[in-house]
Write a protein that holds these residues in place. Structure first.
Motif: not given
Length: 164
Positions: A27-49
């Protein structure tokens, strides 16, 4: 042969490093880049933390710049980063200087394929994972690699650089 999408991916391919590219909508309005990546890439079935998603911070040290790679949820200890990089002190680099030195935009700075290889420290917590994620050189793109490959390809030292 097809051209790699980013210099980071090209560097991994050229070095023969096994990796997986993970993409998410930035989201180009989101400047919390790392937090955005964590939110989008973790919590799924792949078990990423969250602790497996690493950020790349450029620091200014006497005589130049360096890089600290640490988990997104952690805060950087500038004192520990300076010591690991063999410097007396460190501050966060000016954003424009970081972008010029690495050739990447903020939120997309990768430890791989930088315009000029900078001295790098990877937080020792990376060694506790089979794979870690870091920027693939573009906002919304991460790459999963073995910590040993991250360290080897960047010529990094490892140290505990998280603020306690």
């Amino acid at each position: 042969m097809t051209r790699a999408a980013t210099r980071a991916i090209a560097a991994l391919v050229a070095a023969g490093v096994p990796h997986e590219v993970l993409r998410y909508h930035h989201d180009p309005r989101d400047h919390a880049f790392g937090a955005e990546a964590v939110e989008r890439l973790t919590g799924g079935t792949d078990g990423l933390r969250a602790e497996q998603v690493f950020k790349t911070l450029v620091v200014a040290v006497p005589g130049g710049l360096g890089v600290a790679v640490l988990p997104v949820p952690a805060k950087l200890s500038l004192k520990a980063a300076a010591a690991a990089l063999g410097a007396a002190r460190a501050t966060l680099a000016d954003p424009a200087a970081a972008q010029r030195a690495t050739g990447y935009v903020l939120g997309g700075i990768s430890p791989f394929g930088q315009r000029k290889a900078l001295p790098t420290v990877v937080d020792s917590s990376a060694l506790g994972f089979e794979k870690v994620l870091c920027s693939a050189g573009q906002r919304g793109w991460d790459v999963a690699v073995a910590p040993a490959d991250l360290i080897r390809l960047t010529g990094a030292v490892t140290a505990d650089v998280q603020a306690r």
